[in-house]
Enzyme design. Sequence first.
Site, PDB file in Angstrom:
ATOM      1  N   ASP A 190       0.785  -1.227   0.000  1.00 13.59           N
ATOM      2  CA  ASP A 190       0.000   0.000   0.000  1.00 13.59           C
ATOM      3  C   ASP A 190       0.820   1.282   0.000  1.00 13.59           C
ATOM      4  OD1 ASP A 190      -2.587  -1.085  -0.135  1.00 13.59           O
ATOM      5  OD2 ASP A 190      -2.449  -1.693   1.961  1.00 13.59           O
ATOM      6  N   ASP A 200      -6.265  -4.385  -6.462  1.00  9.08           N
ATOM      7  CA  ASP A 200      -5.973  -3.058  -5.898  1.00  9.08           C
ATOM      8  C   ASP A 200      -4.510  -2.647  -6.130  1.00  9.08           C
ATOM      9  OD1 ASP A 200      -7.770  -4.828  -4.601  1.00  9.08           O
ATOM     10  OD2 ASP A 200      -7.997  -3.507  -2.884  1.00  9.08           O
TER      11      ASP A 200
HETATM   12  N1  GLY Z   1      -7.849  -2.955  -0.136  1.00  7.15           N
HETATM   13  C1  GLY Z   1      -8.273  -1.670  -0.468  1.00  7.15           C
HETATM   14  C2  GLY Z   1      -9.728  -1.542  -0.591  1.00  7.15           C
HETATM   15  O1  GLY Z   1     -10.448  -1.912   0.310  1.00  7.15           O
HETATM   16  O2  GLY Z   1     -10.170  -1.052  -1.582  1.00  7.15           O
END
Ligand code: GLY
Length: 404
Positions: A122, A182
Amino acid sequence: MKQKMKSVKYLARIVFFILISTISCKKTDPMQEVISKSFDVIEQQALGMAEYLDDKEGRLPRSYVKEKDEIITSDSRWWCSGFFPGVLWYLYEYTGDPGHMGWAEKYSARVEKEKYNTYDHDIGFQIYCSIGNGYRLTGREDYRDVMVVAGKSALERYNPDLGVIRSWDSNRQKWQYPVIIDNMMNLELLMWNFDHTMEQKFRDVAVSHADKTLEHHFRPDNSSYHVVSYDTLTGLPHVKQTHQGAFDESIWARGNVWGLYGYVVMYRETNLERYLDQATAIANLLIDHPNMPEDGIPYWDYLAPEIPDALRDASAGAIMASALIELSTLTEGELSQKYLSMAEKQLTTLASPEYLAEPGTNGFFVLKRSVGHLPGNSEVDVPLTYADYYFVEALLRYKTLKGW
Ligand code: GLY
């Protein structure tokens, strides 16, 4: 003579009429109203939040529990820590007010140490959205240095044998090497580093990750799986599942819009046609899907069994609008218009009382009604900091596109 005076008066009336219509047309452009009304709210909410958290050392906003009137915060490690500083930078970009820049700098400093994050994928969200915007708007050298350190940290999670960046170091036994859709959102940090350092590795890793994802994450209809886990011996997926969606073969709205946004970025950065093809294919699927509601804000999952009573996800609507505005600039003719029209619809809906907060309410968040992780019963139908970030980004993108 009388006749001449009459014609002059007539002409003057026409000129006056044209002038008035031009002025009133400009004043009443509906999207200008949407933008200015939204930024009134954004400014009040973001400053309210900045002041509220000022003496809460290291804390950043995460969500809000209406029933208890409680603002939920996180430290910098939470994947969303960069979004609020990003909102402040965008607010500064809109107003040019040095006070807003001061807040943006203050909250970006709370996230900076995540430049060393190698424990999950992230870092792109955390550092690009905060410090990256700060660098774009100020050119500060120390911000540039943070971006380069962060880019190098992101590379640490790349496995050259598999050709992808690992998402989670999970202890979930079912996944050997999980990669979530993601993760496409973190490639922008790598491409920024390629552009600014000219080190080829950043581009190679971003392209490899995008290509592998293209190969393994998508179904024939161009919807995507949430989690693809790779077998570390064969290099091939051993499982394709969901984590936050309704079921493994469902179309989890936010995951699919992350994919859309990611391929738009990758096309902008590389000019490789296959990324544009994928971005348009995802956009068309999401726009034309029979379960896309008329107002443009997706259900939390396009195949949620409870449709039409399923919850909407404002965050998916905001991310999609932002991606579509950019995609409209990379495409032409009817296609471009299709994407821009959908983004206009989405921003108009998000700026309506159904989604936009009354200033001073909603725990100082801008938007209501997002869904974080419904199957985990976490952050369901609440404000979320990333919904705000991509809403503000989309409004600014639209304004820039129109040259307002
Ligand atoms: N993992 C990031 C989201 O919940 O979009």
